[in-house]
Enzyme design. Structure first.
Site, PDB file in Angstrom:
ATOM      1  N   GLY A   9      25.171  62.023  71.536  1.00  0.00           N
ATOM      2  CA  GLY A   9      25.736  63.033  72.430  1.00  0.00           C
ATOM      3  C   GLY A   9      24.658  63.979  72.934  1.00  0.00           C
ATOM      4  N   GLY A  11      23.107  64.104  75.673  1.00  0.00           N
ATOM      5  CA  GLY A  11      23.005  64.289  77.128  1.00  0.00           C
ATOM      6  C   GLY A  11      23.584  65.589  77.636  1.00  0.00           C
ATOM      7  N   SER A 134      33.668  70.864  63.100  1.00  0.00           N
ATOM      8  CA  SER A 134      34.257  71.890  63.966  1.00  0.00           C
ATOM      9  C   SER A 134      35.034  72.886  63.118  1.00  0.00           C
ATOM     10  CB  SER A 134      35.212  71.254  64.971  1.00  0.00           C
ATOM     11  OG  SER A 134      35.990  72.258  65.602  1.00  0.00           O
ATOM     12  N   TYR A 145      42.200  65.738  65.926  1.00  0.00           N
ATOM     13  CA  TYR A 145      40.801  66.191  66.024  1.00  0.00           C
ATOM     14  C   TYR A 145      40.437  67.010  64.789  1.00  0.00           C
ATOM     15  CZ  TYR A 145      36.735  68.820  67.766  1.00  0.00           C
ATOM     16  OH  TYR A 145      35.486  69.404  67.911  1.00  0.00           O
ATOM     17  N   ALA A 148      40.101  64.642  61.893  1.00  0.00           N
ATOM     18  CA  ALA A 148      38.901  63.810  61.995  1.00  0.00           C
ATOM     19  C   ALA A 148      37.660  64.617  61.610  1.00  0.00           C
ATOM     20  CB  ALA A 148      38.770  63.265  63.418  1.00  0.00           C
TER      21      ALA A 148
HETATM   22  N1  LIG Z   1      32.122  73.162  72.250  1.00  0.00           N
HETATM   23  C1  LIG Z   1      32.769  73.584  71.185  1.00  0.00           C
HETATM   24  O1  LIG Z   1      33.416  74.654  71.191  1.00  0.00           O
HETATM   25  C2  LIG Z   1      32.706  72.792  69.904  1.00  0.00           C
HETATM   26  C3  LIG Z   1      33.221  73.401  68.738  1.00  0.00           C
HETATM   27  C4  LIG Z   1      33.178  72.724  67.542  1.00  0.00           C
HETATM   28  C5  LIG Z   1      32.639  71.455  67.488  1.00  0.00           C
HETATM   29  N2  LIG Z   1      32.152  70.878  68.620  1.00  0.00           N
HETATM   30  C6  LIG Z   1      31.588  69.531  68.480  1.00  0.00           C
HETATM   31  O2  LIG Z   1      30.248  69.550  68.893  1.00  0.00           O
HETATM   32  C7  LIG Z   1      29.876  68.261  69.371  1.00  0.00           C
HETATM   33  C8  LIG Z   1      29.211  68.408  70.731  1.00  0.00           C
HETATM   34  O3  LIG Z   1      30.161  68.947  71.619  1.00  0.00           O
HETATM   35  P1  LIG Z   1      29.792  69.759  72.946  1.00  0.00           P
HETATM   36  O4  LIG Z   1      30.507  71.056  72.865  1.00  0.00           O
HETATM   37  O5  LIG Z   1      28.332  69.745  73.210  1.00  0.00           O
HETATM   38  O6  LIG Z   1      30.612  68.900  74.015  1.00  0.00           O
HETATM   39  P2  LIG Z   1      30.155  67.772  75.060  1.00  0.00           P
HETATM   40  O7  LIG Z   1      29.298  68.386  76.115  1.00  0.00           O
HETATM   41  O8  LIG Z   1      31.426  67.121  75.489  1.00  0.00           O
HETATM   42  O9  LIG Z   1      29.265  66.791  74.196  1.00  0.00           O
HETATM   43  C9  LIG Z   1      29.713  65.600  73.617  1.00  0.00           C
HETATM   44  C10 LIG Z   1      28.656  64.538  73.898  1.00  0.00           C
HETATM   45  O10 LIG Z   1      28.938  63.391  73.116  1.00  0.00           O
HETATM   46  C11 LIG Z   1      28.839  62.233  73.935  1.00  0.00           C
HETATM   47  N3  LIG Z   1      29.755  61.257  73.379  1.00  0.00           N
HETATM   48  C12 LIG Z   1      31.077  61.435  73.156  1.00  0.00           C
HETATM   49  N4  LIG Z   1      31.587  60.320  72.616  1.00  0.00           N
HETATM   50  C13 LIG Z   1      30.568  59.421  72.499  1.00  0.00           C
HETATM   51  C14 LIG Z   1      30.477  58.099  72.025  1.00  0.00           C
HETATM   52  N5  LIG Z   1      31.537  57.441  71.553  1.00  0.00           N
HETATM   53  N6  LIG Z   1      29.282  57.469  72.064  1.00  0.00           N
HETATM   54  C15 LIG Z   1      28.189  58.126  72.538  1.00  0.00           C
HETATM   55  N7  LIG Z   1      28.215  59.384  72.992  1.00  0.00           N
HETATM   56  C16 LIG Z   1      29.390  60.025  72.982  1.00  0.00           C
HETATM   57  C17 LIG Z   1      29.203  62.708  75.347  1.00  0.00           C
HETATM   58  O11 LIG Z   1      28.568  61.943  76.349  1.00  0.00           O
HETATM   59  P3  LIG Z   1      29.268  60.665  77.048  1.00  0.00           P
HETATM   60  O12 LIG Z   1      30.647  61.120  77.441  1.00  0.00           O
HETATM   61  O13 LIG Z   1      28.397  60.358  78.211  1.00  0.00           O
HETATM   62  O14 LIG Z   1      29.264  59.589  76.021  1.00  0.00           O
HETATM   63  C18 LIG Z   1      28.623  64.114  75.347  1.00  0.00           C
HETATM   64  O15 LIG Z   1      27.270  64.124  75.779  1.00  0.00           O
HETATM   65  C19 LIG Z   1      31.157  67.425  69.372  1.00  0.00           C
HETATM   66  O16 LIG Z   1      31.174  66.623  68.218  1.00  0.00           O
HETATM   67  C20 LIG Z   1      32.254  68.473  69.316  1.00  0.00           C
HETATM   68  O17 LIG Z   1      33.425  67.967  68.712  1.00  0.00           O
HETATM   69  C21 LIG Z   1      32.180  71.514  69.810  1.00  0.00           C
END
Ligand SMILES: NC(=O)c1ccc[n+]([C@@H]2O[C@H](COP(=O)([O-])OP(=O)(O)OC[C@H]3O[C@@H](n4cnc5c(N)ncnc54)[C@H](OP(=O)(O)O)[C@@H]3O)[C@@H](O)[C@H]2O)c1
Length: 241
Positions: A9, A11, A134, A145, A148
């Protein structure tokens, strides 16, 4: 010798900030995601130490592409950051099953497959595994979620227990509300944002760099004696547990 990190992730959002931080620390960084164009933009932003692998890390057939990209080098850091909140129609048992499978695949199986595939390549001693959970795991509110992400806690503790003697640490970072990522795309309202800010003790949203800084500490000298921990980076929205 240049150290190597793999960030799933990488990107967007938290993963991209983490990959950028690691490159700044001198690591070569392999970022993994499903969209080649998003990864290509991130590689440009991170710099010459970054390379990209386009793969769905919840698919056992696609994970070996990451192992190929590692090309026999030792992996110093694996950041299992890929994941998503996946909604769905739970009006039928089939719908419930589909939504739970999707959330478990995205958030748990992704980390399990990547860790399993890269385990033989992790540096011994010194390898570091980080799982991205999370706040939803600790306070609910996310349906499958939440469940998980909570599963990652047990998985992380098990990795720490089984790999400690080989000099590999495993920790879980549990972020609170973080903006500047795609996570809430199409799901956030001004009221929802404000409620989350108000719920934090420091009265602000997190940003991806807040999480990247926790990773910097864990993979640096300060993290050497830290394993089997759930590290909350949430502005005090949920207190330590
Ligand atoms: N933002 C928040 O408030 C928050 C809070 C708690 C936890 N988190 C966790 O933090 C992590 C990062 O989240 P973020 O906030 O940075 O959101 P995000 O921008 O949606 O990042 C998720 C990244 O994971 C990639 N991804 C998702 N499923 C994938 C798969 N099966 N294979 C390969 N790549 C995959 C996505 O790219 P592609 O779609 O191109 O694959 C994307 O780049 C996640 O695990 C999320 O659950 C986020």
């Amino acid at each position: 010798m240049t150290r190597l990190a793999v960030v799933t992730g990488g990107g967007t959002g938290i993963g991209k900030a983490t990959a950028g931080m690691l490159a700044g620390e001198g690591f070569d960084v392999i970022i993994v995601g499903r969209r080649a164009e998003v990864l290509a933009d991130a590689v440009k932003w991170i710099g010459p130490q970054a390379t990209a692998v386009t793969a769905d890390v919840s698919d056992p057939a696609q994970v070996p592409a990451v192992v190929e990209a590692v090309a026999g080098r030792a992996v110093d850091v694996l950041v299992n950051n890929a994941g998503a909140y996946i909604s769905g129609d739970e009006g039928t048992l089939d719908g419930v099953a589909a939504r739970w499978h999707a959330n478990l695949d995205s958030n748990v199986l992704s980390a399990v497959l990547m860790t399993t595939a890269l385990l033989p390549h992790l540096r011994r001693p010194g390898g570091k595994i980080i799982l991205t959970s999370s706040i939803a795991a600790q306070r609910g509110g996310g349906g499958p979620y939440s469940a998980a992400k909570a599963a990652l806690h047990g998985y992380g503790l098990d990795l720490a227990t089984s790999l400690g003697a080989e000099g590999i640490t495993a920790n879980v970072i549990s972020p609170g509300y973080v903006t500047d990522s795609e996570f809430f795309d199409g799901r956030m309202t001004p009221e929802g944002h404000q409620a989350r800010v108000d719920a934090s003790l420091v009265k602000r949203a997190g940003v991806p760099d807040d999480i990247a800084e926790a990773v910097r500490w864990l993979v640096g000298p300060g993290g050497g004696f830290v394993t089997g921990q759930i590290i909350n980076v949430n502005g005090g929205t949920v207190l330590g547990r």
